[in-house]
Design an enzyme around this catalytic site. Structure first.
Site, PDB file in Angstrom:
ATOM      1  N   PRO A  74       0.796  -1.231   0.000  1.00 48.05           N
ATOM      2  CA  PRO A  74       0.000   0.000   0.000  1.00 48.05           C
ATOM      3  C   PRO A  74       0.828   1.281   0.000  1.00 48.05           C
ATOM      4  O   PRO A  74       1.853   1.360   0.654  1.00 48.05           O
ATOM      5  CB  PRO A  74      -0.821  -0.108   1.293  1.00 48.05           C
ATOM      6  CG  PRO A  74      -0.067  -1.075   2.146  1.00 48.05           C
ATOM      7  CD  PRO A  74       0.565  -2.043   1.194  1.00 48.05           C
ATOM      8  N   ASN A  75       0.331   2.229  -0.763  1.00 49.29           N
ATOM      9  CA  ASN A  75       0.853   3.595  -0.850  1.00 49.29           C
ATOM     10  C   ASN A  75       2.161   3.715  -1.620  1.00 49.29           C
ATOM     11  O   ASN A  75       2.636   4.833  -1.861  1.00 49.29           O
ATOM     12  CB  ASN A  75       1.000   4.237   0.554  1.00 49.29           C
ATOM     13  CG  ASN A  75      -0.327   4.311   1.269  1.00 49.29           C
ATOM     14  OD1 ASN A  75      -1.286   4.835   0.722  1.00 49.29           O
ATOM     15  ND2 ASN A  75      -0.410   3.755   2.474  1.00 49.29           N
ATOM     16  N   ARG A  89       4.774  11.150  -2.380  1.00 42.45           N
ATOM     17  CA  ARG A  89       4.498  10.780  -0.991  1.00 42.45           C
ATOM     18  C   ARG A  89       5.718  11.070  -0.107  1.00 42.45           C
ATOM     19  O   ARG A  89       6.787  10.485  -0.312  1.00 42.45           O
ATOM     20  CB  ARG A  89       4.212   9.279  -0.960  1.00 42.45           C
ATOM     21  CG  ARG A  89       4.085   8.683   0.396  1.00 42.45           C
ATOM     22  CD  ARG A  89       4.106   7.173   0.344  1.00 42.45           C
ATOM     23  NE  ARG A  89       3.864   6.647   1.670  1.00 42.45           N
ATOM     24  CZ  ARG A  89       4.145   5.421   2.054  1.00 42.45           C
ATOM     25  NH1 ARG A  89       4.679   4.569   1.210  1.00 42.45           N
ATOM     26  NH2 ARG A  89       3.906   5.044   3.280  1.00 42.45           N
ATOM     27  N   TYR A 148      10.945   9.266   1.334  1.00 43.19           N
ATOM     28  CA  TYR A 148      10.995   8.254   0.268  1.00 43.19           C
ATOM     29  C   TYR A 148      11.656   8.747  -1.019  1.00 43.19           C
ATOM     30  O   TYR A 148      11.851   7.959  -1.944  1.00 43.19           O
ATOM     31  CB  TYR A 148       9.577   7.752  -0.028  1.00 43.19           C
ATOM     32  CG  TYR A 148       8.927   7.082   1.170  1.00 43.19           C
ATOM     33  CD1 TYR A 148       9.421   5.884   1.660  1.00 43.19           C
ATOM     34  CD2 TYR A 148       7.829   7.659   1.822  1.00 43.19           C
ATOM     35  CE1 TYR A 148       8.847   5.267   2.763  1.00 43.19           C
ATOM     36  CE2 TYR A 148       7.244   7.052   2.919  1.00 43.19           C
ATOM     37  CZ  TYR A 148       7.755   5.864   3.396  1.00 43.19           C
ATOM     38  OH  TYR A 148       7.188   5.249   4.482  1.00 43.19           O
ATOM     39  N   ASN A 189       8.234  -5.416  -0.794  1.00 43.96           N
ATOM     40  CA  ASN A 189       8.074  -4.227   0.034  1.00 43.96           C
ATOM     41  C   ASN A 189       6.593  -4.174   0.388  1.00 43.96           C
ATOM     42  O   ASN A 189       5.771  -3.687  -0.396  1.00 43.96           O
ATOM     43  CB  ASN A 189       8.508  -2.957  -0.695  1.00 43.96           C
ATOM     44  CG  ASN A 189       8.451  -1.748   0.233  1.00 43.96           C
ATOM     45  OD1 ASN A 189       7.888  -1.823   1.330  1.00 43.96           O
ATOM     46  ND2 ASN A 189       9.025  -0.634  -0.193  1.00 43.96           N
ATOM     47  N   ALA A 244       3.144  -0.712   4.878  1.00 45.91           N
ATOM     48  CA  ALA A 244       2.652  -0.782   6.265  1.00 45.91           C
ATOM     49  C   ALA A 244       2.181  -2.184   6.657  1.00 45.91           C
ATOM     50  O   ALA A 244       2.168  -2.519   7.853  1.00 45.91           O
ATOM     51  CB  ALA A 244       1.522   0.229   6.450  1.00 45.91           C
ATOM     52  N   GLU A 266      12.751  -9.247   2.255  1.00 53.90           N
ATOM     53  CA  GLU A 266      11.964  -8.099   2.721  1.00 53.90           C
ATOM     54  C   GLU A 266      12.723  -6.825   2.367  1.00 53.90           C
ATOM     55  O   GLU A 266      13.934  -6.738   2.568  1.00 53.90           O
ATOM     56  CB  GLU A 266      11.771  -8.194   4.243  1.00 53.90           C
ATOM     57  CG  GLU A 266      11.026  -7.002   4.811  1.00 53.90           C
ATOM     58  CD  GLU A 266      10.842  -7.089   6.323  1.00 53.90           C
ATOM     59  OE1 GLU A 266      10.957  -8.192   6.892  1.00 53.90           O
ATOM     60  OE2 GLU A 266      10.572  -6.035   6.927  1.00 53.90           O
ATOM     61  N   HIS A 273      12.667  -2.403   2.293  1.00 55.91           N
ATOM     62  CA  HIS A 273      12.096  -1.090   2.613  1.00 55.91           C
ATOM     63  C   HIS A 273      12.999  -0.006   2.062  1.00 55.91           C
ATOM     64  O   HIS A 273      14.232  -0.113   2.140  1.00 55.91           O
ATOM     65  CB  HIS A 273      11.936  -0.905   4.125  1.00 55.91           C
ATOM     66  CG  HIS A 273      11.078  -1.948   4.740  1.00 55.91           C
ATOM     67  ND1 HIS A 273       9.708  -1.970   4.577  1.00 55.91           N
ATOM     68  CD2 HIS A 273      11.389  -3.045   5.455  1.00 55.91           C
ATOM     69  CE1 HIS A 273       9.219  -3.027   5.194  1.00 55.91           C
ATOM     70  NE2 HIS A 273      10.215  -3.704   5.731  1.00 55.91           N
ATOM     71  N   ARG A 321      12.923   4.973  12.493  1.00 58.54           N
ATOM     72  CA  ARG A 321      11.656   5.705  12.458  1.00 58.54           C
ATOM     73  C   ARG A 321      10.798   5.337  13.665  1.00 58.54           C
ATOM     74  O   ARG A 321      11.319   4.883  14.680  1.00 58.54           O
ATOM     75  CB  ARG A 321      10.953   5.427  11.123  1.00 58.54           C
ATOM     76  CG  ARG A 321      11.801   5.876   9.919  1.00 58.54           C
ATOM     77  CD  ARG A 321      11.100   5.609   8.613  1.00 58.54           C
ATOM     78  NE  ARG A 321       9.837   6.366   8.516  1.00 58.54           N
ATOM     79  CZ  ARG A 321       8.905   6.118   7.604  1.00 58.54           C
ATOM     80  NH1 ARG A 321       9.079   5.142   6.713  1.00 58.54           N
ATOM     81  NH2 ARG A 321       7.792   6.834   7.580  1.00 58.54           N
TER      82      ARG A 321
HETATM   83  C1  DQA Z   1       8.177   1.235   3.784  1.00 60.19           C
HETATM   84  C2  DQA Z   1       8.254   1.424   5.300  1.00 60.19           C
HETATM   85  C3  DQA Z   1       6.912   1.159   5.944  1.00 60.19           C
HETATM   86  O1  DQA Z   1       6.999   1.346   7.350  1.00 60.19           O
HETATM   87  C4  DQA Z   1       5.864   2.116   5.397  1.00 60.19           C
HETATM   88  O2  DQA Z   1       4.604   1.832   5.955  1.00 60.19           O
HETATM   89  C5  DQA Z   1       5.821   2.120   3.920  1.00 60.19           C
HETATM   90  C6  DQA Z   1       7.060   2.079   3.169  1.00 60.19           C
HETATM   91  C7  DQA Z   1       9.479   1.619   3.074  1.00 60.19           C
HETATM   92  O3  DQA Z   1       9.663   1.205   1.926  1.00 60.19           O
HETATM   93  O4  DQA Z   1      10.319   2.330   3.651  1.00 60.19           O
HETATM   94  O5  DQA Z   1       4.754   2.215   3.320  1.00 60.19           O
HETATM   95  O6  DQA Z   1       7.928  -0.139   3.508  1.00 60.19           O
END
Ligand code: DQA
Length: 148
Positions: A10-11, A18, A23, A74, A77, A98, A100, A107
């Protein structure tokens, strides 16, 4: 040919607009181009996908059995909340890295825990968008050394 699915949660479709301080300015389609370029160099195939929906991500992982050799995930959240995604990785046994973009450990505390980490081969975080091609390379190496 080795095939790797790069799956985004998501997102991550909003990358570029964003929270650019966290990011960066790069968009998800630009990251896909970076992934494909690295995959070409490595001689592996890459599938690239994104969904904002937990169940769609679970479906995508389930449908990938027998079709991809590795997963770069990735989960956004959902990393910090989703037992369902963790179970999908465990159930399918697709080797997973995994990923990020940000350093989740630098954070908020709620980002420090990951449901995905324990079922992953390894973890890349905090290296920005460059983490994507690095994860593809790491997965390609992992899959090769596994077979050796
Ligand atoms: C994320 C880190 C997560 O905590 C966050 O909710 C994201 C992006 C990252 O790529 O840094 O949506 O996965």
């Amino acid at each position: 040919m080795t095939s790797i699915l790069v799956l985004n949660g998501p997102n991550l479709n909003l990358l570029g607009q964003r929270e650019p301080g966290i990011y960066g300015a790069i968009t998800l389609p630009e990251i896909e181009v970076m992934c494909r370029a690295r995959a070409d160099l490595l001689g592996v195939l890459v599938e690239f996908d994104q969904s904002n929906h937990e169940g769609v991500l679970v479906d995508r992982i389930q449908e990938s059995v027998g079709k991809v050799d590795g997963l770069v995930l990735n989960a956004g959240a959902f990393t910090h909340t989703s037992i369902a995604l963790r179970d999908a990785i465990a159930a399918t046994a697709i080797p997973t890295i995994e990923l990020h973009i940000s350093n989740v450990h630098a954070r908020e505390e709620f980002r420090h825990f990951s449901y995905i980490a324990a079922v992953s081969v390894g973890l890349i975080c905090g290296l920005g968008p460059a983490g994507y091609p690095l994860a593809i390379e790491a997965m390609a190496t992992h899959l090769t050394s596994e077979g050796a």
